[in-house]
Write a protein that holds these residues in place. Sequence first.
Motif, mmCIF file in Angstrom:
data_model
loop_
_atom_site.group_PDB
_atom_site.id
_atom_site.type_symbol
_atom_site.label_atom_id
_atom_site.label_comp_id
_atom_site.label_asym_id
_atom_site.label_seq_id
_atom_site.Cartn_x
_atom_site.Cartn_y
_atom_site.Cartn_z
ATOM 1 N N PHE A 132 4.369 -1.666 -7.669
ATOM 2 C CA PHE A 132 5.278 -1.968 -6.569
ATOM 3 C C PHE A 132 5.914 -0.704 -6.012
ATOM 4 C CE2 PHE A 132 5.442 -5.801 -9.208
ATOM 5 C CZ PHE A 132 5.249 -6.792 -8.269
ATOM 6 N N CYS A 133 6.118 -0.677 -4.696
ATOM 7 C CA CYS A 133 6.975 0.336 -4.095
ATOM 8 C C CYS A 133 8.409 -0.049 -4.460
ATOM 9 C CB CYS A 133 6.790 0.359 -2.579
ATOM 10 S SG CYS A 133 7.292 -1.163 -1.730
ATOM 11 N N GLY A 134 9.365 0.799 -4.176
ATOM 12 C CA GLY A 134 10.754 0.498 -4.513
ATOM 13 C C GLY A 134 11.249 -0.776 -3.855
ATOM 14 N N HIS A 135 10.922 -0.964 -2.590
ATOM 15 C CA HIS A 135 11.366 -2.134 -1.832
ATOM 16 C C HIS A 135 10.830 -3.430 -2.436
ATOM 17 C CE1 HIS A 135 11.935 -4.854 1.573
ATOM 18 N NE2 HIS A 135 10.655 -5.120 1.496
ATOM 19 N N HIS A 136 9.540 -3.502 -2.664
ATOM 20 C CA HIS A 136 8.957 -4.736 -3.189
ATOM 21 C C HIS A 136 9.330 -4.991 -4.649
ATOM 22 C CE1 HIS A 136 6.304 -4.698 0.444
ATOM 23 N NE2 HIS A 136 6.798 -5.932 0.419
ATOM 24 N N PHE A 137 9.533 -3.930 -5.434
ATOM 25 C CA PHE A 137 9.986 -4.141 -6.805
ATOM 26 C C PHE A 137 11.380 -4.755 -6.803
ATOM 27 C CE2 PHE A 137 12.079 -2.807 -10.755
ATOM 28 C CZ PHE A 137 11.276 -3.501 -11.648
ATOM 29 N N ARG A 138 12.251 -4.236 -5.945
ATOM 30 C CA ARG A 138 13.608 -4.777 -5.849
ATOM 31 C C ARG A 138 13.554 -6.267 -5.482
ATOM 32 N NH1 ARG A 138 15.415 -1.124 -2.843
ATOM 33 N NH2 ARG A 138 15.013 -2.094 -0.843
ATOM 34 N N GLY A 158 0.783 -1.231 0.000
ATOM 35 C CA GLY A 158 0.000 0.000 0.000
ATOM 36 C C GLY A 158 0.813 1.278 0.000
ATOM 37 N N ALA A 159 2.153 1.183 0.012
ATOM 38 C CA ALA A 159 2.995 2.377 -0.059
ATOM 39 C C ALA A 159 2.920 2.957 -1.474
ATOM 40 C CB ALA A 159 4.440 2.021 0.280
ATOM 41 N N GLN A 160 3.442 4.164 -1.658
ATOM 42 C CA GLN A 160 3.430 4.784 -2.984
ATOM 43 C C GLN A 160 4.188 3.908 -3.971
ATOM 44 O OE1 GLN A 160 4.761 8.845 -3.153
ATOM 45 N NE2 GLN A 160 4.689 8.909 -5.375
ATOM 46 N N ALA A 161 3.597 3.683 -5.135
ATOM 47 C CA ALA A 161 4.215 2.843 -6.161
ATOM 48 C C ALA A 161 5.209 3.640 -6.989
ATOM 49 C CB ALA A 161 3.149 2.247 -7.068
ATOM 50 N N PHE A 162 6.359 3.022 -7.272
ATOM 51 C CA PHE A 162 7.380 3.628 -8.119
ATOM 52 C C PHE A 162 7.746 2.728 -9.288
ATOM 53 C CE2 PHE A 162 7.841 6.054 -4.245
ATOM 54 C CZ PHE A 162 7.983 7.338 -4.734
ATOM 55 N N ALA A 163 7.064 1.584 -9.431
ATOM 56 C CA ALA A 163 7.312 0.682 -10.559
ATOM 57 C C ALA A 163 6.010 -0.012 -10.929
ATOM 58 C CB ALA A 163 8.369 -0.356 -10.196
ATOM 59 N N GLN A 177 6.920 -6.342 -18.900
ATOM 60 C CA GLN A 177 7.330 -5.018 -19.368
ATOM 61 C C GLN A 177 7.282 -4.107 -18.150
ATOM 62 O OE1 GLN A 177 4.699 -3.203 -22.190
ATOM 63 N NE2 GLN A 177 6.214 -1.680 -22.784
ATOM 64 N N VAL A 178 8.395 -3.424 -17.867
ATOM 65 C CA VAL A 178 8.506 -2.657 -16.626
ATOM 66 C C VAL A 178 8.631 -1.168 -16.908
ATOM 67 C CG1 VAL A 178 9.960 -2.258 -14.607
ATOM 68 C CG2 VAL A 178 9.528 -4.590 -15.387
ATOM 69 N N HIS A 179 7.879 -0.398 -16.141
ATOM 70 C CA HIS A 179 7.997 1.065 -16.128
ATOM 71 C C HIS A 179 8.538 1.402 -14.743
ATOM 72 C CE1 HIS A 179 7.024 5.241 -17.062
ATOM 73 N NE2 HIS A 179 6.599 5.323 -15.813
ATOM 74 N N ASP A 180 9.805 1.799 -14.666
ATOM 75 C CA ASP A 180 10.509 1.982 -13.396
ATOM 76 C C ASP A 180 10.762 3.461 -13.146
ATOM 77 O OD1 ASP A 180 12.194 1.891 -11.208
ATOM 78 O OD2 ASP A 180 13.648 0.535 -12.129
ATOM 79 N N GLU A 181 10.214 3.972 -12.054
ATOM 80 C CA GLU A 181 10.418 5.373 -11.669
ATOM 81 C C GLU A 181 11.139 5.482 -10.328
ATOM 82 O OE1 GLU A 181 6.836 7.698 -11.821
ATOM 83 O OE2 GLU A 181 6.337 6.993 -13.831
ATOM 84 N N ARG A 182 11.906 4.460 -9.969
ATOM 85 C CA ARG A 182 12.612 4.493 -8.679
ATOM 86 C C ARG A 182 13.619 5.629 -8.605
ATOM 87 N NH1 ARG A 182 14.845 -1.338 -8.076
ATOM 88 N NH2 ARG A 182 14.991 -1.044 -10.321
ATOM 89 N N HIS A 183 14.039 6.170 -9.741
ATOM 90 C CA HIS A 183 14.958 7.309 -9.720
ATOM 91 C C HIS A 183 14.345 8.486 -8.955
ATOM 92 C CE1 HIS A 183 12.344 8.134 -13.155
ATOM 93 N NE2 HIS A 183 12.583 9.406 -12.914
ATOM 94 N N ARG A 184 13.028 8.544 -8.914
ATOM 95 C CA ARG A 184 12.353 9.634 -8.192
ATOM 96 C C ARG A 184 12.598 9.554 -6.692
ATOM 97 N NH1 ARG A 184 6.497 8.970 -9.954
ATOM 98 N NH2 ARG A 184 6.190 10.397 -8.225
ATOM 99 N N GLN A 219 15.424 9.086 -5.399
ATOM 100 C CA GLN A 219 16.740 9.692 -5.196
ATOM 101 C C GLN A 219 16.724 11.210 -5.318
ATOM 102 O OE1 GLN A 219 19.496 7.814 -4.484
ATOM 103 N NE2 GLN A 219 18.260 5.960 -4.499
ATOM 104 N N GLN A 220 15.646 11.748 -5.865
ATOM 105 C CA GLN A 220 15.604 13.189 -6.100
ATOM 106 C C GLN A 220 15.640 13.942 -4.782
ATOM 107 O OE1 GLN A 220 12.092 13.680 -8.491
ATOM 108 N NE2 GLN A 220 13.182 13.228 -10.383
ATOM 109 N N GLU A 221 16.321 15.065 -4.835
ATOM 110 C CA GLU A 221 16.455 15.893 -3.640
ATOM 111 C C GLU A 221 15.101 16.464 -3.238
ATOM 112 O OE1 GLU A 221 18.542 20.105 -2.463
ATOM 113 O OE2 GLU A 221 19.403 18.903 -4.078
#
Length: 76
Positions: A41-47, A23-28, A59-66, A68-70
Amino acid sequence: MTAATMSHDTAELTRQDRCDRCGAQAFARATLPGAGGVLLFCGHHFRNHESALAEAGAQVHDERHRLQQEVRTPER
């Protein structure tokens, strides 16, 4: 192209998109071949599931770079 006409596979994930595991914010987003099922998936569960999804040909759409953003704090 507007957000309404973008492919579901390429549309940017929003704060309303939530991980199907916790239920956390999805990044993938993973779209499974064949049935076309979509998993978020959240970053943790996608990893944790990334290699299995690759083996399944997802087919993956990965936004985990977000992640890392300041984070900008308001100036006082």
